[in-house]
Design an enzyme around this catalytic site. Structure first.
Site, PDB file in Angstrom:
ATOM      1  N   SER A  21      39.010  45.439  53.631  1.00  0.00           N
ATOM      2  CA  SER A  21      37.903  45.207  52.668  1.00  0.00           C
ATOM      3  C   SER A  21      38.485  45.645  51.272  1.00  0.00           C
ATOM      4  O   SER A  21      39.403  46.147  51.090  1.00  0.00           O
ATOM      5  CB  SER A  21      36.619  45.854  53.047  1.00  0.00           C
ATOM      6  OG  SER A  21      35.819  45.767  52.098  1.00  0.00           O
ATOM      7  N   TYR A  64      32.107  53.913  55.206  1.00  0.00           N
ATOM      8  CA  TYR A  64      32.776  52.464  55.165  1.00  0.00           C
ATOM      9  C   TYR A  64      33.953  52.253  54.566  1.00  0.00           C
ATOM     10  O   TYR A  64      34.975  51.706  55.113  1.00  0.00           O
ATOM     11  CB  TYR A  64      31.676  51.481  54.634  1.00  0.00           C
ATOM     12  CG  TYR A  64      32.098  50.180  54.762  1.00  0.00           C
ATOM     13  CD1 TYR A  64      31.944  49.278  55.831  1.00  0.00           C
ATOM     14  CD2 TYR A  64      32.474  49.471  53.597  1.00  0.00           C
ATOM     15  CE1 TYR A  64      32.282  48.093  55.890  1.00  0.00           C
ATOM     16  CE2 TYR A  64      33.102  48.220  53.591  1.00  0.00           C
ATOM     17  CZ  TYR A  64      32.653  47.435  54.910  1.00  0.00           C
ATOM     18  OH  TYR A  64      33.162  45.943  55.013  1.00  0.00           O
TER      19      TYR A  64
END
Length: 250
Positions: free
Chosen positions: A141, A154
């Site tokens: 990401s 995350y």
């Protein structure tokens, strides 16, 4: 002849979003596809078959070693090989300051997002070594490159995926296995929609911050994964390819 004719591709997190788009694209390119997810993936399988492809669904919790081992074994037992693996399954987390994150939530995010990729590599690589070749792509990401406020677990998991990808590529590059990562920017997926809710203002705010002024489409990520698996990327190894519309350039 399609470029992945007589090849076998495994996609985790294939029920929706990027995983579904990539599984369908693998099938369009001629591959037999194994779709893995913890939730039902019948819509993905139906879409593949409607496009003339061949696929099976294997229910899998990527954070569990036994599940991932069984997934690879089922893939090989069904189709005879494992040529491409897309370790894409992941979860988001609620926005909390770092010290306010519950330990259980931190463990869950790391277990699925990071350990899940490592388990994929752990069981996919030995099969590819037997074959003498293979390609693996992992989903990171933009949060794997930069810090995202209030998303500590995350962000840590996605940073870890890039490091894991680089080390695995070094470890197995001379064995005929290429291992890369993709870095999605804001993509129009159920995960992002869940974060935005039904708020048009939230969507407008995100899009206004994007270099290209729009969210990415799952198909645009699928195209990148297909490229990394193709012979056209034969000298691409250990890299993290940003598919983010210029997000990281800002």
């Amino acid at each position: 002849m399609k470029q992945f004719e007589n090849k076998v591709a495994l996609v985790t997190g294939g029920s929706t979003g990027i995983g579904r788009a990539t599984a369908i694209e693998f099938a369009k390119q001629g591959a037999k596809v194994v779709v893995a997810d913890i939730v039902d993936s019948s819509e993905t399988i139906a879409a593949i078959k409607a496009a003339g492809g061949e696929a099976i669904y294997v229910k899998t919790d990527v954070s569990k070693s036994a599940d991932v081992k069984a997934l690879v074994e089922k893939t090989v037992a069904t189709y005879g090989s494992l040529d491409y693996a897309f370790n894409n399954a992941g979860v988001e987390m609620g926005g909390k300051l770092t010290a306010d994150v519950d330990e259980a939530e931190f463990d869950k995010v790391i277990s699925i997002n990071l350990k899940g990729v490592w388990l994929g590599l752990k069981y996919q690589i030995p099969q590819m070594l037997k074959q003498g070749k293979g390609v693996i792509v992992n989903t990171s990401s933009t949060a794997g490159i930069t810090g995202v406020p209030s998303l500590s677990a995350y962000t840590a998991s996605k940073h870890g995926i890039i490091g894991l990808t680089q080390v695995a590529a070094i470890d197995y590059g001379k064995s005929g296995i290429r291992i890369n990562a993709v870095i999605p920017g804001p993509i129009k997926t159920p995960m992002l929609e869940g974060t935005m809710g039904n708020s048009k203002s939230a969507k407008d705010k995100i899009e206004s911050a994007l270099v290209m002024g729009r969210l990415g489409e799952p198909q645009e990520l699928a195209n990148a994964v297909i490229f990394l698996c193709s012979d056209g990327a034969s000298y691409v190894n250990g890299t993290a390819l940003a598919v983010d519309g210029g997000w990281l350039a800002k």
